[in-house]
Design a protein around this motif. Sequence first.
Motif, PDB file in Angstrom:
ATOM      1  N   SER A 168     101.801 -26.697  49.040  1.00  0.00           N
ATOM      2  CA  SER A 168     100.966 -25.826  49.884  1.00  0.00           C
ATOM      3  C   SER A 168     101.438 -25.988  51.327  1.00  0.00           C
ATOM      4  O   SER A 168     102.228 -26.892  51.640  1.00  0.00           O
ATOM      5  N   GLY A 169     100.913 -25.163  52.201  1.00  0.00           N
ATOM      6  CA  GLY A 169     101.229 -25.290  53.620  1.00  0.00           C
ATOM      7  C   GLY A 169     100.650 -26.576  54.195  1.00  0.00           C
ATOM      8  O   GLY A 169     101.260 -27.226  55.046  1.00  0.00           O
ATOM      9  N   THR A 170      99.468 -26.945  53.713  1.00  0.00           N
ATOM     10  CA  THR A 170      98.836 -28.188  54.147  1.00  0.00           C
ATOM     11  C   THR A 170      99.707 -29.384  53.756  1.00  0.00           C
ATOM     12  O   THR A 170      99.979 -30.269  54.569  1.00  0.00           O
TER      13      THR A 170
ATOM     14  N   LEU B   9     102.729 -29.833  55.937  1.00  0.00           N
ATOM     15  CA  LEU B   9     102.451 -30.565  57.181  1.00  0.00           C
ATOM     16  C   LEU B   9     102.367 -32.069  56.928  1.00  0.00           C
ATOM     17  O   LEU B   9     102.909 -32.879  57.687  1.00  0.00           O
TER      18      LEU B   9
ATOM     19  N   THR C 239      93.184 -23.503  66.110  1.00  0.00           N
ATOM     20  CA  THR C 239      94.095 -23.343  64.973  1.00  0.00           C
ATOM     21  C   THR C 239      93.277 -23.427  63.699  1.00  0.00           C
ATOM     22  O   THR C 239      92.070 -23.693  63.734  1.00  0.00           O
TER      23      THR C 239
ATOM     24  N   THR D 203      96.126 -27.907  60.262  1.00  0.00           N
ATOM     25  CA  THR D 203      96.996 -28.539  61.254  1.00  0.00           C
ATOM     26  C   THR D 203      96.435 -29.915  61.613  1.00  0.00           C
ATOM     27  O   THR D 203      97.157 -30.918  61.619  1.00  0.00           O
TER      28      THR D 203
ATOM     29  N   ASP E 175     104.170 -25.544  62.973  1.00  0.00           N
ATOM     30  CA  ASP E 175     103.264 -24.999  61.955  1.00  0.00           C
ATOM     31  C   ASP E 175     103.453 -23.491  61.976  1.00  0.00           C
ATOM     32  O   ASP E 175     102.937 -22.779  62.833  1.00  0.00           O
TER      33      ASP E 175
ATOM     34  N   GLN F 295     101.563 -19.016  59.510  1.00  0.00           N
ATOM     35  CA  GLN F 295     101.175 -17.611  59.702  1.00  0.00           C
ATOM     36  C   GLN F 295     102.342 -16.730  60.155  1.00  0.00           C
ATOM     37  O   GLN F 295     102.117 -15.549  60.453  1.00  0.00           O
TER      38      GLN F 295
ATOM     39  N   SER G  80     103.557 -21.606  54.710  1.00  0.00           N
ATOM     40  CA  SER G  80     102.561 -21.471  53.646  1.00  0.00           C
ATOM     41  C   SER G  80     102.767 -20.142  52.926  1.00  0.00           C
ATOM     42  O   SER G  80     103.122 -19.141  53.551  1.00  0.00           O
TER      43      SER G  80
ATOM     44  N   LYS H 252      99.094 -14.891  53.607  1.00  0.00           N
ATOM     45  CA  LYS H 252     100.185 -15.059  54.570  1.00  0.00           C
ATOM     46  C   LYS H 252     101.210 -13.937  54.403  1.00  0.00           C
ATOM     47  O   LYS H 252     101.148 -13.155  53.464  1.00  0.00           O
TER      48      LYS H 252
ATOM     49  N   GLY I 103     101.097 -22.415  47.709  1.00  0.00           N
ATOM     50  CA  GLY I 103     102.515 -22.752  47.827  1.00  0.00           C
ATOM     51  C   GLY I 103     102.856 -22.961  49.288  1.00  0.00           C
ATOM     52  O   GLY I 103     102.124 -22.516  50.176  1.00  0.00           O
TER      53      GLY I 103
ATOM     54  N   TYR J 117      89.410 -18.393  64.895  1.00  0.00           N
ATOM     55  CA  TYR J 117      88.512 -19.253  64.146  1.00  0.00           C
ATOM     56  C   TYR J 117      87.269 -19.478  64.989  1.00  0.00           C
ATOM     57  O   TYR J 117      87.386 -19.591  66.207  1.00  0.00           O
TER      58      TYR J 117
HETATM   59  C1  LIG Z   1      97.245 -21.226  56.146  1.00  0.00           C
HETATM   60  C2  LIG Z   1      97.519 -22.230  57.189  1.00  0.00           C
HETATM   61  C3  LIG Z   1      97.860 -23.552  56.871  1.00  0.00           C
HETATM   62  C4  LIG Z   1      97.739 -24.153  55.493  1.00  0.00           C
HETATM   63  O1  LIG Z   1      98.359 -23.524  54.470  1.00  0.00           O
HETATM   64  P1  LIG Z   1      97.831 -23.673  52.953  1.00  0.00           P
HETATM   65  O2  LIG Z   1      99.001 -23.143  52.185  1.00  0.00           O
HETATM   66  O3  LIG Z   1      96.604 -22.859  52.817  1.00  0.00           O
HETATM   67  O4  LIG Z   1      97.608 -25.115  52.693  1.00  0.00           O
HETATM   68  C5  LIG Z   1      98.222 -24.402  57.912  1.00  0.00           C
HETATM   69  N1  LIG Z   1      98.228 -23.992  59.181  1.00  0.00           N
HETATM   70  C6  LIG Z   1      97.883 -22.737  59.531  1.00  0.00           C
HETATM   71  C7  LIG Z   1      97.922 -22.329  60.968  1.00  0.00           C
HETATM   72  C8  LIG Z   1      97.508 -21.819  58.547  1.00  0.00           C
HETATM   73  O5  LIG Z   1      97.151 -20.583  58.905  1.00  0.00           O
END
Ligand SMILES: *Cc1c(COP(=O)(O)O)cnc(C)c1O
Length: 396
Positions: free
Chosen positions: A59-61, A64, A85, A89, A157, A160, A181, A186, A194, A339
């Motif tokens: 995942s994107g998380t 990081l 953010t 992050t 990061d 997006q 991400s 996205k 993913g 947000y």
């Molecule tokens: C979506 C997002 C993430 C996390 O991505 P995931 O794939 O949902 O875990 C991290 N940072 C930012 C700025 C995001 O928009």
Amino acid sequence: MPVPLLDVNAQNLPIEAELKDVFHKVLHSGRFILGEEVDAFERECAAELGMKHAISISSGTDALIIALMALGIGPGDEVLCPSFTFFATAGSISRTGATPVFCDVCPVCFGIDVASAKAKLTPKTKAIIPVHLYGQSSDMDSIAAFAAEHGLEVIEDIAQSFGATYKGRTCGGIGRIGCFSFFPSKNLGGFGDGGMVTTQDDALAEKLLRLRNHGMHPRYYHSLVGGNFRMDALQCALLRVKLRHIKDYAAGRARNADYYLSRISEIPGAVQASESDCCCPEQQAARISEGGVRFILPVAYGHNGHVWNQFTLRVPGEGRRDALRACLAEKGIGCEIYYPVPMHRQECFAGLPAHALDACPVSDLLASEVISIPVYPELTTAQLDEVIAALVSFPN
Ligand SMILES: *Cc1c(COP(=O)(O)O)cnc(C)c1O
């Protein structure tokens, strides 16, 4: 006619036949973890973005988290990131045991404000995570100069902003590691979770690869403690299909953003923030307080290739943004607040040291003013006009 904020089916169903073919192929291969589809997706992403290494991640998380792990960041370290953010992050920094230190942002490009970061530097600061919010690059030259001066790692990061550029360079390849991400909303939206990390550094790529799979090399020998940060072969195979269309998707978003910019700017009281206001909140505030400002349009800087993951307006004035939100909801126009609560005000971070939490007035202001409207590539002109008509109808 209602207009949703996002319509994933409008993008996925036209390629249903291709998606079914690759599902069939992966099903019959019996290979679901790593392997050919994962390698091919990574190769194709690296080529598309001009990166030396692209490594798919769960995942994107997790991208990081693994980036921070690979750079040896953990307990006792501080990491600078914007307060304005998505939570991931900040949460990722915390989960490594390090301390997130929240910095203010630019009210025009929404990226981290280096002056604020400078003010929050301590001997414990190890890294900075600029977030390329809504599809536009942060001010990478200033960030790189600041990081070089103080020996900080830069992790981008870019969740997006797949495909965004800064002065002709592809974002995600400017810092040491880029974190992507493929969450469905996205710009390259998958079929579940993913992500991906990118780097130009061979040794770091080797370490990231190892960490992704329990730090294992060779099989059942562990020199590092990694984790299961793998992305499914099926997800990679499906995303390979969508990657072939990424230029069309990007063109659709750009077309819609241009249409909004030209049409919304004709609405009385709509202004566009100016590039010269960047990192000068006072100057911008002075211009806006001249009165009668209903909407502040987003700006794509000339040196940035903006990929418009979100089209985000600011609505100044007490309660005005929430009134617009109600007005759009009533007309069936999808919108969202990205947000509403900046990171320095999140309950889970209340125990952080004072310097991690103080002085983020622009983040507070933006949290009360921003609203994102539909900009996904498949919107029709009739739908765009519907959104614009709803904005026109918003009482002054
Ligand atoms: C979506 C997002 C993430 C996390 O991505 P995931 O794939 O949902 O875990 C991290 N940072 C930012 C700025 C995001 O928009």
